[in-house]
Design a protein around this motif. Structure first.
Motif, PDB file in Angstrom:
ATOM      1  N   LYS A   1       0.507  91.162 -18.892  1.00  0.00           N
ATOM      2  CA  LYS A   1       0.251  91.208 -20.333  1.00  0.00           C
ATOM      3  C   LYS A   1      -1.149  91.730 -20.669  1.00  0.00           C
ATOM      4  O   LYS A   1      -1.359  92.285 -21.757  1.00  0.00           O
TER       5      LYS A   1
ATOM      6  N   ASN B   1       9.770  92.129 -20.317  1.00  0.00           N
ATOM      7  CA  ASN B   1       8.928  92.422 -21.481  1.00  0.00           C
ATOM      8  C   ASN B   1       9.511  91.788 -22.744  1.00  0.00           C
ATOM      9  O   ASN B   1       8.789  91.158 -23.529  1.00  0.00           O
ATOM     10  N   ASP B   2      10.820  91.930 -22.923  1.00  0.00           N
ATOM     11  CA  ASP B   2      11.480  91.331 -24.090  1.00  0.00           C
ATOM     12  C   ASP B   2      11.312  89.818 -24.099  1.00  0.00           C
ATOM     13  O   ASP B   2      10.987  89.215 -25.122  1.00  0.00           O
TER      14      ASP B   2
ATOM     15  N   SER C   1       9.114  87.978 -22.726  1.00  0.00           N
ATOM     16  CA  SER C   1       7.732  87.495 -22.829  1.00  0.00           C
ATOM     17  C   SER C   1       7.083  87.831 -24.164  1.00  0.00           C
ATOM     18  O   SER C   1       5.887  87.601 -24.349  1.00  0.00           O
ATOM     19  N   GLY C   2       7.863  88.402 -25.071  1.00  0.00           N
ATOM     20  CA  GLY C   2       7.333  88.677 -26.404  1.00  0.00           C
ATOM     21  C   GLY C   2       7.038  90.133 -26.689  1.00  0.00           C
ATOM     22  O   GLY C   2       6.539  90.482 -27.760  1.00  0.00           O
TER      23      GLY C   2
ATOM     24  N   ASP D   1       4.853  92.195 -25.295  1.00  0.00           N
ATOM     25  CA  ASP D   1       3.444  92.611 -25.298  1.00  0.00           C
ATOM     26  C   ASP D   1       2.903  92.967 -23.918  1.00  0.00           C
ATOM     27  O   ASP D   1       1.713  92.899 -23.660  1.00  0.00           O
TER      28      ASP D   1
END
Length: 336
Positions: free
Chosen positions: A148, A171-172, A174-175, A177
């Protein structure tokens, strides 16, 4: 009349019925080699398992089965070659079924949905998040923070490969970012070698592609993209990614696929061969056990049913990220 004679006659009649039934079911007798196009480089997950299955098919069909590597464009070049070949039953392809079923969604191919093939599945694979042996991360939680905030490089076989889709799913979950940068290769094997050599920091390719490097101590697995630990013969269990992230996971099924349009006798014969020779094959079971794959062969309607969760997951993920060239609903895939 002699009772022994009657018993022998009855047995002979029964055998004749069975033999006739088998001959009817398996009516295709190939008279030249069958080519299975693997649209990835040698040594990757698809190549590995196809080379285990090919000799089983070869012995059962009585003809040479040739594995042909034709990599490029996330597997779409070799897949297109199989679709463009004459529909006579002599050119097949092999892949993760989610790839073949979503090439239209991603825009890599104009043709190639799940119903463009007769589907024969053999194993399910899981991506593993591994780092170079010298990387400083103690667990996936530490790596996730680096993905991140730092310039972490990730080796995969391309955006629509299992490794590429795994990275996007991380990625999706984990938000959205992550700053980790994907570096693409022509197959899972070169992507894994890149991570093992330090050319990239990590890889998200499949367990079966990483096992040798993990056992050799050149890669360190931190998590498996699954909701249960991964068991690989001779290694400590790899913890599930759900210990750190709330994310949906679906078995990533692999198989060989015969494009539609061939004579029906081709599919009938291969159905029978799959059921009688592949679904209990000791060599395939051994491969799965040693490499960390799930042995779960099927074909036809059952295979399609098993494949749909991962097909839906990957097609709808492409749509949600704005990467879909064609809406999955146009291919009968609902994302609601």
């Amino acid at each position: 009349m002699n009772t022994n004679f009657l018993k022998l006659a009855a047995s002979a009649a029964a055998f004749a019925v069975i033999a006739a039934g088998s001959a009817t079911a398996q009516t295709w007798q190939p008279d030249r080699p069958i080519n299975i196009i693997v649209p990835w480089s040698a040594g990757g997950s698809t190549d590995q398992v196809t080379r285990v299955v090919a000799p089983i098919l070869e012995e059962a069909l009585g003809t040479e089965v040739v594995v042909v590597n034709q990599p490029g464009a996330s597997g779409s070049i070799g897949t297109k070659a199989a679709l463009d070949a004459p529909r006579d039953g002599y050119t097949w392809t092999a892949n993760a079924i989610a790839n073949n079923a979503t090439y239209q969604v991603s825009g890599l191919l104009e043709e190639s949905g799940i119903d463009d093939y007769r589907v024969y599945l053999h194993v399910a694979n899981a991506p593993v998040i591994s780092v170079n042996a010298n990387a400083p991360y103690k667990d996936f939680g530490e790596l996730l923070e680096a993905m991140k905030t730092g310039n972490v490089t990730v080796g995969t076989a391309g955006v629509t490969s299992s490794g590429g889709m795994a990275l996007a799913a991380l990625n999706d979950a984990s938000g959205g970012d992550m700053t980790a940068r994907m570096v693409t290769y022509d197959g899972g094997n070169p992507a894994v070698i890149a991570a093992a050599s330090g050319e990239v920091d990590m890889t998200t390719q499949l367990a079966v592609e990483q096992t040798e490097m993990i056992k050799a101590g050149r890669l360190r697995p931190l998590a498996v993209i699954s909701d249960t630990p991964l068991e690989i013969e001779g290694l400590d269990p790899v913890p599930p990614v759900t210990d750190w992230l709330d994310m949906h996971v679906a078995p990533d099924y692999f198989g060989v696929f015969i494009p539609t349009g061939a004579p029906q006798e081709v599919y009938d014969t291969v159905d029978q061969v799959w059921e009688e020779h592949v679904m209990n094959a000791p060599a395939l079971k051994k491969y799965a056990n040693e490499r960390g794959a799930m042995f779960n062969p099927s074909f036809g309607d059952q295979a399609r049913e098993r494949a749909m969760p991962v097909v839906i997951s990957e097609a709808c993920a492409l749509k949600s990220r704005g990467e879909a060239v064609k809406d999955p609903s146009e291919l009968g895939i609902s994302c609601e």
